[in-house]
Enzyme design. Structure first.
Site, PDB file in Angstrom:
ATOM      1  N   LYS A  17       0.656  -1.068  -0.105  1.00 51.20           N
ATOM      2  CA  LYS A  17      -0.063  -0.065  -0.007  1.00 51.20           C
ATOM      3  C   LYS A  17       0.901   1.230   0.212  1.00 51.20           C
ATOM      4  O   LYS A  17       0.480   2.248  -0.771  1.00 51.20           O
ATOM      5  CB  LYS A  17      -0.820  -0.003   1.150  1.00 51.20           C
ATOM      6  CG  LYS A  17      -2.055   1.026   1.449  1.00 51.20           C
ATOM      7  CD  LYS A  17      -2.979   0.952   0.117  1.00 51.20           C
ATOM      8  CE  LYS A  17      -3.792   2.324   0.051  1.00 51.20           C
ATOM      9  NZ  LYS A  17      -4.999   2.377   1.165  1.00 51.20           N
ATOM     10  N   LYS A  70       0.970  12.483   4.482  1.00 49.84           N
ATOM     11  CA  LYS A  70       1.300  11.715   5.775  1.00 49.84           C
ATOM     12  C   LYS A  70       1.758  10.227   5.272  1.00 49.84           C
ATOM     13  O   LYS A  70       2.878   9.782   5.690  1.00 49.84           O
ATOM     14  CB  LYS A  70       0.208  11.587   6.471  1.00 49.84           C
ATOM     15  CG  LYS A  70      -0.033  10.803   7.691  1.00 49.84           C
ATOM     16  CD  LYS A  70      -1.340  10.015   8.462  1.00 49.84           C
ATOM     17  CE  LYS A  70      -1.652   8.769   7.167  1.00 49.84           C
ATOM     18  NZ  LYS A  70      -2.784   8.014   7.952  1.00 49.84           N
TER      19      LYS A  70
END
Lengths: 300, 300, 300, 300
Positions: D171, D239
């Site tokens: 991911k 982030k």
């Protein structure tokens, strides 16, 4: 004279403790390898068996250890220095640790009525031996003044950076510049060398004028000699750049230059250069241009 | 004493010519704006109406003009210095020009029995005025020796870099380092400032130790003062970085550091900072962290 | 039907000319190696001995050559196509050339009452053969419409980009994206592989969702197979990135992504990968992580 | 049919739970805001008061929460799902969490005889609603097979990446590509626009050929419309890039492309664009070239 506890007698710590002894301080030392501590007995040091013992009677405790994890080992637990340090004691950490840890230590110790300064140094083994370290200190200015005699025994410049954590933050930003200056030298020398300019003459120009950096003065001759003996290890600088990246990311500061430098140090590390001096990052450029900056090779 | 022709009396050229006069050389000067040339008559200079005239009786001709295009204007054509320079004359170009042009000029003049040196300088207006320029010289070592007296009248360091074009190549690589040092300072100061460290104290650490650079010493105080008065213009440095990029691309040298620096100078230029000192690249970082390094602002 | 002159029968040019013939245009071809031109005679082409001859009776002349220098060779001189092209002729250049040259050609030909379109293509040899090229065209929209039949014989998408030079500018910006997509794939695959993720599975995720790129679809399988056979050569892409850098520098656009990609392609070139497919830039990452994305190697 | 516990009914979680219900699974849901859980009662769901209760009778527990910290909250403590999950239960985490946490969870749960899969998804709210998510799964292949029915109720592609942590690692690497593709589009469009090319036509070329990316297809029209409504927030992508940087740094992979992209997203964040869609990173380039890609603005 003040009683000083000194924890961590590595390459830097030992000469620092010696300077304190030479300046008349009563020094109680602790080192994980006790034999190294005992080498200081003849100079007047007492040897403690635990960090706690080194702190028990101290006005000031200085710690000089390897990293964040080592701080936990010498500060905490039943043998840790906090187990015995009295309220009013000043603890000065000269290690290179994360700014977050330094800030948290400052808050925690303040609550326990212990004064804390994060005071990492710039300068190598030579500066530690000659007592010419530069201290970048985070914490209360009055506490720094109170212990100026301690600092001046070990260094010749004591600079107050701001609140707790500022010393550690300064050290990371400072080392970032050192890293960038090293790759700047390598990149410029690669351009010059690829254009047929003699690397030795190029370095002469660099150190003579506006492109001068301390890195060029110290590391330039190593590049010309192909001398990669360690002054400051490449893997260690890469570790600092990763710490500084995480730090800048938390602060929200874009760092295109540091990032580019980090990729180059990481590339050097992947090429097996991690155990050499940080200046060996220049070998990445040497491989790129398929020649070395080393005189003998240039004559090929 | 030697007859010297001097073409180009700008900020740098005029004090250089004055030093030649002060050292007893017979100097014939040419400048596009004649009034500026005539200011040197009282010091003993003769004024020429064309570059050709300045070269006609010269042992040495020095050119100090703005760029590649200006070289064409003063060297070529019926009024150009090559129209009158005699075989055996030495032409020394001190301009910052492309290495390719310098190399080609060297080849072309050699065929015409004229000796050529590409000899750009490092050092600002102040160094030109005090006669302490550093010359990085491409060309024949024997020719440099023959005219050491001429160089020493204007500078205190004369470094032979290699064949024709090496001087110009060195200048580009050198300026690359200056640019990178400036952004390194700005980036490290931004990290420190964002972490709450006082910029003035940070600069003190930088200039005291391993992170020292000439750029930090000269430009650091400008950052603290918010003083962007021009010593070396930002747009000019950006132009040099673009030249250096094209040069490195032709040589096949990867330049991750210079490229990152160039993007920052270009960003500064797009923000309207091109007419300020090159150190104003720090304003890009100031905008990023939403505060300035300037003391008054910091107190907000 | 229109008379079409076609200059340059390389890998792309030859199938393009064949499609014109198949669509009924009268085509006169010129190629430096005449034998290659004669291969088209059986399909109905006439063969010219010079570019001028190919242009002399043409309504439209198409040029498909290698670079800026080749444009000079086929357009200018007594045998060049401009020597014989009549006023009112439309010249369509499908080569990948610099935007500056395209713009200047446009201005120059307009003054000579010749219409010009810069119309580089995206799509490989396969697209040329199947007549599915995409044309990005700079120039006058009305001229494009007038020759839509010509374009549609060779491609399935004709996009008007803006004035003269816009086609060439688009091609450079377009190729920049292709280059970046290739290194993005390599970098992400390196992170995944270093973390122990199977490269084949990673590529399956990439092509299934939001991270999909045409580059990943086309080049991903090559990475998994270690198949570096050339579809678009690495050295050629590096050349385009250098052109694009110079172009962006003149426009004043900061290009941090393209610059980082260029350094990687240059690194690949310096490692001797220039003659392989551009996807071989992934080998730079393979060396960094000391393993390949190639299945057999992974099993080691 | 299997009993499924489902913890976390956010934007993604709720439609995923609905698909399980629609496919006949018995589903017990937990959500911090209970009202949202009760919306599923009419579709057949039971509502649990704690994660523990949702896990107590489950064959499979699915967690879909916001980050590493939230995992601790729903897994641990007396009300956490591990307090009641029986040996033999399979826990599938579909959140985007760090690879380190996923690996550690895998090790820890295995010791407790609970099977674990880290199974983050690619695909937005729309894909969750249409049941077309792609699952990238780390863990034991046999466990994945055993619960293929569960996965297929929610998605159309289930890809086994490797051992525990591989899903999370994939991911991060995947999102890195998405970030880079977005800045690649912005940078190329900036070059094109600065050269006078119409942004709309440029996007047409990009999506028609070799430069195609899913990012260009989805975000390109947003750039042309100046529509920064959130599909995937810019601050969230920043982030992820910081997480991915720390991850790559620990793995020792140089990441010049990701680093350059991160600096650009950080710059966007500092300019106040963090709450917009990640494609708003293009505004950094718009400011640089002093024009927008938005049609109305272009007409100025």
């Amino acid at each position: 004279m003040k009683n000083v506890g000194f924890v961590g007698l590595g390459t830097m710590g030992k000469p620092m403790a010696e300077h304190l002894l030479a300046n008349g301080f009563r020094v109680t030392v602790f080192n994980r390898t006790k034999a190294r501590a005992e080498e200081l007995v003849s100079r007047g040091a007492s040897v403690a068996s635990t960090p706690a013992e080194a702190a028990s009677d101290a006005d000031v405790v200085i710690t000089m250890v390897s990293d964040d994890a080592a701080i936990g080992e010498v500060y905490d637990g039943t043998e840790g220095l906090l187990a015995k340090a009295r309220p009013g004691t000043t603890i000065i950490d000269c290690s290179t640790i994360s700014a977050d840890l330094a800030r948290k230590l400052g808050e925690r110790l303040t609550k326990a009525s212990i004064r804390f300064l994060d005071a990492p140094v710039t300068g190598s083994k030579q500066a530690a031996e000659s007592g010419t370290l530069v201290f970048m200190v985070g914490g209360d200015a009055a506490v720094i003044e109170e212990h100026r005699d301690v600092f001046e025994a070990m260094g010749n410049k004591i600079i107050h950076m701001g609140p707790h954590g500022s010393g550690a933050a300064t050290k990371l930003a400072h080392n970032t510049m050192v890293a960038i200056h090293n790759v700047a030298l390598a990149e410029a020398m690669a351009i010059a060398a690829a254009a047929g300019v003699d690397p030795k003459s190029f370095l002469e120009v660099v150190t003579a004028g506006a492109a001068y950096s301390k890195a060029a003065e110290i590391k330039g001759p190593k590049l010309l000699a192909g001398d990669w003996s360690v002054q400051f290890g490449l893997a260690l600088m890469l570790k600092d750049l990763k710490l500084a990246t995480g730090f800048a990311d938390r602060l929200g500061v874009p760092t295109p230059m540091m990032s580019a430098a980090k990729s180059l140090f990481q590339t050097a590390q992947q090429s097996g250069l991690g155990t050499l001096d940080l200046s060996a990052v220049a070998q990445v450029y040497e491989q790129w241009i398929n020649r070395t900056f080393h005189a003998d090779q240039n004559n090929k």
